[in-house]
Each structure stands twice: as structure tokens, then as C-alpha cells.
Design a protein around this motif. Structure first.
Motif, mmCIF file in Angstrom:
data_model
loop_
_atom_site.group_PDB
_atom_site.id
_atom_site.type_symbol
_atom_site.label_atom_id
_atom_site.label_comp_id
_atom_site.label_asym_id
_atom_site.label_seq_id
_atom_site.Cartn_x
_atom_site.Cartn_y
_atom_site.Cartn_z
ATOM 1 N N TYR A 123 26.481 35.478 -48.469
ATOM 2 C CA TYR A 123 27.338 36.240 -49.055
ATOM 3 C C TYR A 123 27.388 36.095 -50.732
ATOM 4 O O TYR A 123 27.975 35.328 -51.094
ATOM 5 N N PRO A 124 26.727 37.098 -51.555
ATOM 6 C CA PRO A 124 26.795 37.009 -52.814
ATOM 7 C C PRO A 124 28.094 36.852 -53.586
ATOM 8 O O PRO A 124 28.209 36.448 -54.619
ATOM 9 N N GLY A 125 29.010 37.655 -53.002
ATOM 10 C CA GLY A 125 30.506 37.740 -53.868
ATOM 11 C C GLY A 125 31.221 36.651 -53.295
ATOM 12 O O GLY A 125 32.337 36.513 -54.083
ATOM 13 N N LEU A 126 30.772 35.581 -52.556
ATOM 14 C CA LEU A 126 31.930 34.503 -52.254
ATOM 15 C C LEU A 126 31.563 33.367 -53.430
ATOM 16 O O LEU A 126 30.454 33.161 -53.460
ATOM 17 N N SER A 127 32.600 32.424 -53.701
ATOM 18 C CA SER A 127 32.468 31.362 -54.318
ATOM 19 C C SER A 127 31.797 30.371 -53.477
ATOM 20 O O SER A 127 31.952 30.387 -52.383
ATOM 21 N N LEU A 128 31.462 29.222 -54.184
ATOM 22 C CA LEU A 128 30.613 28.412 -53.426
ATOM 23 C C LEU A 128 31.655 27.302 -52.420
ATOM 24 O O LEU A 128 31.134 27.204 -51.388
ATOM 25 N N VAL A 129 32.920 27.189 -52.812
ATOM 26 C CA VAL A 129 33.829 26.508 -52.173
ATOM 27 C C VAL A 129 34.027 27.451 -50.872
ATOM 28 O O VAL A 129 34.143 26.949 -49.830
ATOM 29 N N MET A 146 27.589 16.171 -54.951
ATOM 30 C CA MET A 146 26.458 15.598 -54.644
ATOM 31 C C MET A 146 25.204 16.218 -55.037
ATOM 32 O O MET A 146 24.219 15.782 -55.592
ATOM 33 N N VAL A 147 25.328 17.624 -55.355
ATOM 34 C CA VAL A 147 24.245 18.114 -55.599
ATOM 35 C C VAL A 147 24.273 19.015 -56.960
ATOM 36 O O VAL A 147 23.757 19.829 -57.469
ATOM 37 N N ASN A 148 25.489 18.130 -57.922
ATOM 38 C CA ASN A 148 25.603 18.387 -59.326
ATOM 39 C C ASN A 148 25.877 19.958 -59.407
ATOM 40 O O ASN A 148 25.674 20.431 -60.595
ATOM 41 N N LEU A 149 26.959 20.291 -58.807
ATOM 42 C CA LEU A 149 27.583 21.745 -58.974
ATOM 43 C C LEU A 149 28.961 21.852 -58.733
ATOM 44 O O LEU A 149 29.551 22.919 -58.553
ATOM 45 N N PHE A 202 28.157 32.834 -55.785
ATOM 46 C CA PHE A 202 26.583 32.761 -55.721
ATOM 47 C C PHE A 202 25.686 33.456 -56.192
ATOM 48 O O PHE A 202 24.769 32.791 -56.872
ATOM 49 N N LYS A 203 26.068 34.726 -56.527
ATOM 50 C CA LYS A 203 25.109 35.528 -57.265
ATOM 51 C C LYS A 203 25.090 35.161 -58.696
ATOM 52 O O LYS A 203 24.348 35.778 -59.395
ATOM 53 N N GLN A 261 19.074 27.016 -55.107
ATOM 54 C CA GLN A 261 18.425 26.132 -54.508
ATOM 55 C C GLN A 261 19.191 24.842 -54.008
ATOM 56 O O GLN A 261 19.032 24.208 -52.809
ATOM 57 N N ARG A 262 19.835 24.240 -54.945
ATOM 58 C CA ARG A 262 20.530 23.082 -54.896
ATOM 59 C C ARG A 262 21.471 23.258 -53.935
ATOM 60 O O ARG A 262 22.121 22.425 -53.069
ATOM 61 N N PHE A 263 22.206 24.305 -53.976
ATOM 62 C CA PHE A 263 23.452 24.903 -53.138
ATOM 63 C C PHE A 263 22.991 24.878 -52.022
ATOM 64 O O PHE A 263 23.557 24.662 -50.712
ATOM 65 N N SER A 264 21.830 25.654 -51.558
ATOM 66 C CA SER A 264 21.141 25.901 -50.296
ATOM 67 C C SER A 264 20.805 24.643 -49.412
ATOM 68 O O SER A 264 21.043 24.580 -48.324
#
Length: 252
Positions: A89-95, A117-120, A128-129, A137-140
Motif C-alpha cells: 500500500y503506497p500511502g502507508l508508512s513503513l512501520v 536491520m535493513v538500514n531504514l 512506501f511511495k 527493495q531493502r524494505f521488501s
């Protein structure tokens, strides 16, 4: 070495077309295993069968001792499959995304620890967008780790990334392996496979044509009398690019 995935005489037919032609191989616990081949060779079909996403025609597959035919649910619980970045979902934050997936897996997850762990970690509240290609890709890859899997599957994880982002992702994949997770990877980049993979299976027209370590494959080719058409330099243009643009992790 302990085998965590065992594939025996695996076949997959679509009508009269045989996409996978009786292949057999083992993946060892704690290794990075590469499945390489041209488009249409059957590698994605093979992985999707192991991931329980596609039915096989015949053969035997076991994953961490679980029989694919009898215990697909148990297999799903111990593997992580990288989603294409278009699946978020592009509009949601990573958390928010991590907590969403944690809920789907019914797992308590420390979102900040996973992002670290993934430096984010500094992108925790970003949508996400708003991420760059390398960050996406790191988040994926981070999402494949939410259910603490024994095995993760990465399908061409660095396609489209610049050299810096590719190298950063390579180190992330190695770190994941070093923490005990088995990694199965597909890639069209041979330098990537040579750098990352402990062993490689090369598949062509539905059959495995070679299975060994990258070094042994290269040594066997050289021993056969093969010579490159020109002298091999001690560095590549990618090495030049990395050297000039720096090695430090950046906003990729």
C-alpha cells in the motif's frame, strides 16, 4: 551438511509443454543458493512450486522435513517470499506496513528493530511511495523476515538498481545468511551470483545443466580450454564507479 530443501524428479507440465523436466537438487541449511537460467528456463516455476504457490505435476519436494503434498501449511509458516514492490500500500508508512504484515502472520514484530536491520530506521514514518528504488527493495526484503523464517526466497532482488544500491543489498543478503537464514536467489547478474552464492544450479529448457560452487564451475570451464577473447582487467567499470562515488551507505 544438512539439507533443508530436497527436490527429486520434479516435473511441471502445461498441457503438452513440459516446463520442468524431472529436476533434482538439494539446498543446504545456512547457504545462499542461486537458481540461474534464461527467461523461460523453468526457474520461477520451480521456486513457485517449492513456495507452495504452484502445483507440481510429479516428483517429491520436502522443505525442512515437511512434505509438500501433505504439509503445505507447515512449509508456508517457515518460509519468507519477497513481494514485488507493487504489492505494498503506497500511502502507508513503513512501520504501519510491518504491523499490517505482522498481523497477517499473527506475529509480534519489533518494527524498528526490523527496519534497523535493513538500514531504514530513519525512514520509519515515511510512506512506501516516498522511498527510492534501493530503499523499496531493502524494505521488501525486510518483509520476508517478519515471520522469522528459516528460508527466504528472493526473485531478482537487485534488478533496476544502481551499482551502489546493488552492493548495499548484497551485504544485506549476506548478513541475513550469516544470522542463520537460508537464502534462495534468482538473478540475471552473473557477478551478483558469483559474489553471493555458495552454490548455483543453472537451469535451461527445464533441466539442470550444472550444479556446483561458482569457483568450481569457472575452474571447470577454464580446464576445458576456454579462453576469453581479450585480456581480463583487474577491475571492472563498476569497480571504478563504486570507487569514485564512495562506499558509504547512502540514500539509495
Amino acid at each position: 551438511m544438512n539439507s533443508i530443501i530436497s527436490v527429486k524428479n520434479l516435473t511441471k507440465k502445461y498441457g503438452d509443454f513440459e516446463a520442468v523436466k524431472g529436476i533434482s537438487f538439494d539446498v543446504y541449511q545456512g547457504e545462499i543458493f542461486g537458481l540461474l537460467g534464461p527467461n523461460g528456463a523453468g526457474k520461477s516455476t520451480t521456486l513457485e512450486i517449492i513456495e507452495t504457490l504452484r502445483n507440481k505435476t510429479s516428483g517429491e519436494v520436502t522443505v525442512n522435513g515437511f512434505d509438500l503434498d501433505k504439509q503445505p501449511g507447515d512449509i508456508k509458516q517457515i518460509i519468507g517470499v519477497q513481494l514485488q514492490t507493487s504489492g505494498f500500500y503506497p500511502g502507508l508508512s513503513l512501520v504501519d506496513l510491518i504491523h499490517l504484515f505482522g498481523g497477517l502472520y499473527n506475529e509480534e514484530v519489533n518494527a524498528m528493530e526490523l527496519l534497523r536491520m535493513v538500514n531504514l530506521e530513519d525512514k520509519a514514518k515515511s510512506k512506501f511511495k516516498e522511498l527510492s528504488g534501493g530503499q523499496k527493495q531493502r524494505f521488501s526484503i525486510a518483509t520476508t523476515l517478519i515471520n522469522k523464517p528459516k528460508i527466504i526466497f528472493l526473485d531478482e532482488p537487485t534488478t533496476g538498481l544502481d551499482p551502489q544500491a546493488r552492493r548495499n543489498l548484497w551485504e544485506l543478503i549476506r548478513n541475513i545468511r550469516d544470522k542463520g537464514t537460508t537464502v534462495i536467489i534468482t538473478t540475471h547478474y552473473m557477478d551478483e551470483a558469483e559474489y553471493l552464492c555458495d552454490r548455483i544450479a543453472i537451469i535451461d529448457s527445464g533441466k539442470i545443466v550444472s550444479l556446483d560452487t561458482p569457483d568450481k564451475m569457472i575452474d571447470a570451464l577454464v580446464a576445458s580450454g576456454f579462453e576469453r577473447p581479450k585480456d581480463v582487467k583487474k577491475a571492472t567499470l563498476e569497480d571504478v564507479f563504486i570507487n569514485l562515488t564512495g562506499h558509504a551507505l547512502r540514500e539509495d
